[in-house]
Design a protein around this motif. Sequence first.
Motif, PDB file in Angstrom:
ATOM      1  N   PRO A 102       0.823  -1.208   0.000  1.00 49.61           N
ATOM      2  CA  PRO A 102       0.000   0.000   0.000  1.00 49.61           C
ATOM      3  C   PRO A 102       0.859   1.261   0.000  1.00 49.61           C
ATOM      4  O   PRO A 102       1.983   1.259   0.485  1.00 49.61           O
ATOM      5  CB  PRO A 102      -0.809  -0.108   1.288  1.00 49.61           C
ATOM      6  N   ASP A 153       2.053   4.656   1.356  1.00 46.17           N
ATOM      7  CA  ASP A 153       2.231   5.072   2.746  1.00 46.17           C
ATOM      8  C   ASP A 153       2.735   6.506   2.722  1.00 46.17           C
ATOM      9  O   ASP A 153       3.871   6.788   3.077  1.00 46.17           O
ATOM     10  CB  ASP A 153       3.224   4.132   3.431  1.00 46.17           C
ATOM     11  N   ASP A 166      -8.840  10.517   3.123  1.00 47.20           N
ATOM     12  CA  ASP A 166      -9.021   9.102   2.796  1.00 47.20           C
ATOM     13  C   ASP A 166      -9.813   8.987   1.491  1.00 47.20           C
ATOM     14  O   ASP A 166     -10.507   9.918   1.076  1.00 47.20           O
ATOM     15  CB  ASP A 166      -9.759   8.365   3.927  1.00 47.20           C
ATOM     16  N   ARG A 220      -7.223   3.994   2.825  1.00 45.81           N
ATOM     17  CA  ARG A 220      -6.226   5.009   3.199  1.00 45.81           C
ATOM     18  C   ARG A 220      -4.950   4.841   2.368  1.00 45.81           C
ATOM     19  O   ARG A 220      -4.477   3.734   2.177  1.00 45.81           O
ATOM     20  CB  ARG A 220      -5.922   4.837   4.679  1.00 45.81           C
ATOM     21  N   VAL A 221      -4.390   5.999   1.922  1.00 46.80           N
ATOM     22  CA  VAL A 221      -3.096   6.014   1.258  1.00 46.80           C
ATOM     23  C   VAL A 221      -2.076   6.802   2.071  1.00 46.80           C
ATOM     24  O   VAL A 221      -0.883   6.744   1.795  1.00 46.80           O
ATOM     25  CB  VAL A 221      -3.169   6.581  -0.181  1.00 46.80           C
ATOM     26  N   SER A 265      -4.222   0.608  -1.412  1.00 49.81           N
ATOM     27  CA  SER A 265      -4.681   1.333  -0.223  1.00 49.81           C
ATOM     28  C   SER A 265      -5.160   0.335   0.824  1.00 49.81           C
ATOM     29  O   SER A 265      -5.358  -0.832   0.536  1.00 49.81           O
ATOM     30  CB  SER A 265      -5.788   2.314  -0.602  1.00 49.81           C
ATOM     31  N   VAL A 266      -5.341   0.823   2.024  1.00 49.36           N
ATOM     32  CA  VAL A 266      -5.692  -0.024   3.160  1.00 49.36           C
ATOM     33  C   VAL A 266      -7.113   0.306   3.622  1.00 49.36           C
ATOM     34  O   VAL A 266      -7.450   1.484   3.787  1.00 49.36           O
ATOM     35  CB  VAL A 266      -4.696   0.229   4.323  1.00 49.36           C
ATOM     36  N   SER A 315       2.096  15.127  -3.026  1.00 44.81           N
ATOM     37  CA  SER A 315       3.161  14.213  -2.599  1.00 44.81           C
ATOM     38  C   SER A 315       4.398  14.281  -3.476  1.00 44.81           C
ATOM     39  O   SER A 315       5.478  13.881  -3.043  1.00 44.81           O
ATOM     40  CB  SER A 315       2.648  12.772  -2.571  1.00 44.81           C
ATOM     41  N   ALA A 351      -0.158   7.540   5.693  1.00 44.40           N
ATOM     42  CA  ALA A 351       0.173   6.834   6.925  1.00 44.40           C
ATOM     43  C   ALA A 351      -0.761   7.338   8.030  1.00 44.40           C
ATOM     44  O   ALA A 351      -1.141   8.500   8.035  1.00 44.40           O
ATOM     45  CB  ALA A 351       1.640   7.083   7.293  1.00 44.40           C
ATOM     46  N   ASP A 384       2.997  10.676   3.388  1.00 41.29           N
ATOM     47  CA  ASP A 384       3.161  11.521   4.559  1.00 41.29           C
ATOM     48  C   ASP A 384       1.800  12.041   5.033  1.00 41.29           C
ATOM     49  O   ASP A 384       1.097  12.715   4.282  1.00 41.29           O
ATOM     50  CB  ASP A 384       4.075  12.693   4.201  1.00 41.29           C
ATOM     51  N   PRO A 385       1.397  11.747   6.276  1.00 44.88           N
ATOM     52  CA  PRO A 385       0.087  12.194   6.757  1.00 44.88           C
ATOM     53  C   PRO A 385      -0.045  13.716   6.824  1.00 44.88           C
ATOM     54  O   PRO A 385      -1.156  14.246   6.816  1.00 44.88           O
ATOM     55  CB  PRO A 385      -0.029  11.565   8.150  1.00 44.88           C
TER      56      PRO A 385
END
Length: 187
Positions: free
Chosen positions: A56, A58, A132, A183-184, A120-121, A104, A186, A60-61
């Motif tokens: 997936p 990950d 999300d 979610r992509v 994605s998760v 990103s 973190a 940067d949030p």
Amino acid sequence: MPPNQDPFLDRRTALALGLAALLAGCASAPAPRAPVAVGGPGRRAPAAPMAPTKPPLDLDPAEREAAVAQAMLLVNTPYTYGGNTPRGGFDCSGLIQYVIRQVSGENRLPRSTAQWAAASVPVPDEQMQRGDLVFFNTGAPFSHMGLYVGGEQFVHAPSTGGTVRKVSLDNRYFAARYMGARRVFAA
């Protein structure tokens, strides 16, 4: 016009083909339409159980809010099948690809809705965060997507003839087709 051909039928055929093009969906391959039963209007299905099929993303949030802002700036951009730029228009997955690339700097991103789902998760609805992704079954699993912007709203590129817009997850059409959030960024 060939003999014995009814001009009214030609117009009806052209109208039917035009209507079919107008109702075309996202950049994913079309599939036979099948209704998705999730309990009626205004009720959403549980999050989709599909696990990522490749590592997936990950991201940067800290880029979540920038993704939401970027998506909101694109509201009213015309829908274009296969589109992935503000100038050329967007389809649903092209919109997400563009937004995520802008915030990103990542160049190797998924393109189709199914590829985004695979990268994605799953996220339970009660843990959804702005930025999300939300997925829908508009004829096939994971055939439409948008970016969750908070307040039970998402931004998406709907279909031919439309524009990028913000819509409620409780919208009758989308609530009945909702597959879940993924979610992509973190956590």
